[in-house]
Design a protein around this motif. Structure first.
Motif, PDB file in Angstrom:
ATOM      1  N   SER A  94     -53.261  -1.872  -6.709  1.00 18.65           N
ATOM      2  CA  SER A  94     -52.763  -2.527  -6.759  1.00 18.65           C
ATOM      3  C   SER A  94     -51.484  -2.304  -7.722  1.00 18.65           C
ATOM      4  CB  SER A  94     -52.816  -3.769  -6.333  1.00 18.65           C
ATOM      5  OG  SER A  94     -53.611  -4.046  -5.519  1.00 18.65           O
ATOM      6  N   HIS A 238     -53.145  -1.799   0.987  1.00 18.61           N
ATOM      7  CA  HIS A 238     -52.091  -1.220   0.183  1.00 18.61           C
ATOM      8  C   HIS A 238     -51.339   0.178   1.062  1.00 18.61           C
ATOM      9  CE1 HIS A 238     -54.496  -3.012  -2.173  1.00 18.61           C
ATOM     10  NE2 HIS A 238     -54.663  -2.674  -3.653  1.00 18.61           N
ATOM     11  N   PHE A 241     -48.240  -1.586   0.736  1.00 20.60           N
ATOM     12  CA  PHE A 241     -47.582  -2.785  -0.305  1.00 20.60           C
ATOM     13  C   PHE A 241     -45.817  -1.915  -0.770  1.00 20.60           C
ATOM     14  CE2 PHE A 241     -51.488  -4.230  -3.268  1.00 20.60           C
ATOM     15  CZ  PHE A 241     -51.991  -4.584  -1.638  1.00 20.60           C
ATOM     16  N   ALA A 258     -49.660  -8.951  -6.155  1.00 18.15           N
ATOM     17  CA  ALA A 258     -50.798  -8.735  -5.965  1.00 18.15           C
ATOM     18  C   ALA A 258     -52.225  -9.813  -6.263  1.00 18.15           C
ATOM     19  CB  ALA A 258     -51.272  -6.990  -6.209  1.00 18.15           C
TER      20      ALA A 258
END
Length: 451
Positions: A94, A238, A241, A258
């Protein structure tokens, strides 16, 4: 090709990249949504707290219901170690994804990142993978809703009808153009899965004595890896993201979100998996709520429904948003209330949800196909590609091979991350295909569009 963000003093630190203490300045000059002061539709409205809520609503969902069965296959200690390790690993990747986004404000999704790393072909492959995985994940949530509605009504209707019933509110909730609107719906979604998990644990505790659990289990590679993919893909969020960070007011705060996500998810996963496995034992089902007595099963599934619904909406919204931004980037239809803009947006939302519904009810091996899609794409989006992002930025902005040698610990970790993504991709695809072959041999595959 996407515009490369120019920095006078290359660095991997967010404050320098963003040109100010609150993430404003040069970042917005090349940001995908640009300066929004005069726009009818403003995307960059999310706080980091709401992004954390969106991340939790998307990731902590029906995937956690398979974790207790994973412990039953590999044993209590290896299973818990794996869940914790993947949570820490997910936090590390992340951080890399967020740093890459801060350095490349023009990146809106994995396809844009693929353009920077691999050129036009990379853009198309990663965009396609994002859409496919998002649609399949939407279908997975529709099936979770189907199971929940079937449990609540004692399966009085055809299961396909339950899926259709659940698909309608999923489509409606995906319609807002900005994630800010969906973030407020995600707050009750997070509470619903948290409370449902607690109810499930209470139900297991009061309904079963403590079972004879195995600390470790000897099993075959195929069987073990099938169970290992459950925690691997329980963290597979993810791929969203970049899209989430693109709609933040202050992108440099993304790492706070995160931290909240991975801390909450890892803690909740470990506690839930241990409690269900310790009380239900080796017979624990996947999804785990189906192992509970009828009244507890109904209570847990009923409370979890809002989470299944919103998670499905977030996935279909993501697939539609990727295509919408691709079509109308830097066009007035992106940020103005035009007939064409809204028509295309509504059509894309309908298309993604319709595709998810048709796949969920029309493909008998759909659950296995979700595993293949996760192996082929989520293994890279959540883990492997993070290594490529760090290696690329360090090579380009810090001086090529000498920079990689100078930062050898991160270089080694990045290469290992790439290798981990490749291993999960290949091994996950192999074991899933083997499952499909075994299912057909055992004649356990149902007909398309069956009840």
């Amino acid at each position: 090709m996407a515009e490369k963000y120019d920095q006078s003093s290359p660095s991997l630190e967010g404050d320098e990249i963003l040109g100010g203490p609150r993430g404003e300045g040069r970042y917005h000059d090349t940001d995908v949504f640009g300066h929004e002061e005069n726009h009818d539709i403003r995307y960059k409205t999310l706080s980091w707290q709401l992004v954390a809520v969106l991340m939790i609503a998307e990731i902590v969902s029906n995937g956690m219901l398979s974790l207790p069965s994973s412990l039953a296959v590999v044993g209590l200690v290896p299973g818990v170690i794996l869940i914790v390790f993947l949570g820490v690993f997910g936090l590390f990747t992340s951080w890399i994804l967020i740093q890459f986004k801060l350095r490349h404000p023009e990146v809106h999704n994995m396809g844009d990142a693929g353009l920077i790393l691999f050129g036009p072909i990379g853009r198309e492959v990663l965009s396609f993978g994002t859409i496919v995985f998002a649609v399949f994940a939407t279908g997975g949530q529709l099936l979770a809703g189907q199971i929940a509605l079937g449990s609540l009504s004692n399966s009085k209707l055809c299961l396909m009808l339950y899926t259709g019933i659940f698909a309608i509110p999923t489509l409606i909730c995906a319609l807002p153009r900005t994630l800010d609107r969906l973030s407020w719906l995600s707050i009750p979604s997070v509470f619903s899965i948290l409370i449902a998990g607690i109810v499930g644990m209470i139900g297991a505790g009061v309904s079963f004595p403590i079972a004879n659990v195995a600390v470790t289990v000897n099993t075959s590679f195929v069987t073990a890896f099938i169970s290992i993919t459950n925690p691997v893909f329980a963290y597979a969020g993810h791929f969203m993201f970049f899209i989430l960070i693109s709609e933040m007011k202050h992108p440099r705060d993304a790492m706070k979100a995160a931290w909240v996500l991975q801390t909450f998810a890892t803690t909740f996963y470990v506690v839930f998996a241990i409690v269900l496995y310790v009380y239900v034992g080796n017979s624990v089902a996947s999804p785990a709520f189906s192992s509970l007595p009828d009244k507890w099963q109904k209570a847990a599934y009923g409370i979890a429904i809002p989470n299944f619904l919103i998670a499905g909406s977030l996935y279909s919204h993501t697939a539609a948003k990727l295509m919408f931004v691709r079509f109308f980037r830097k066009s007035e239809h992106l940020y103005t209330n035009t007939v064409l803009g809204w028509s295309v947006w509504i059509f894309l939302i309908f298309l993604m949800n319709a595709a998810a519904f048709v796949l969920a009810v029309g493909v008998p091996i759909f659950n296995y196909l979700i595993g293949i899609a996760a192996s082929l794409f989520a293994s890279w989006y959540t883990y492997g590609l993070a290594g490529a992002f760090w290696l690329y930025d360090t090579w380009v902005d810090k001086g090529g091979m000498p920079a990689l040698k100078r930062h050898w610990p991160m270089t080694g970790l990045s290469v290992a991350t790439l290798a981990a993504g490749a291993f999960i991709c290949v091994a996950g695809t192999y074991v899933t295909i083997k499952q499909i072959v075994d299912a057909y041999k055992a004649n356990t595959v149902s007909a398309p569009f069956s009840c």
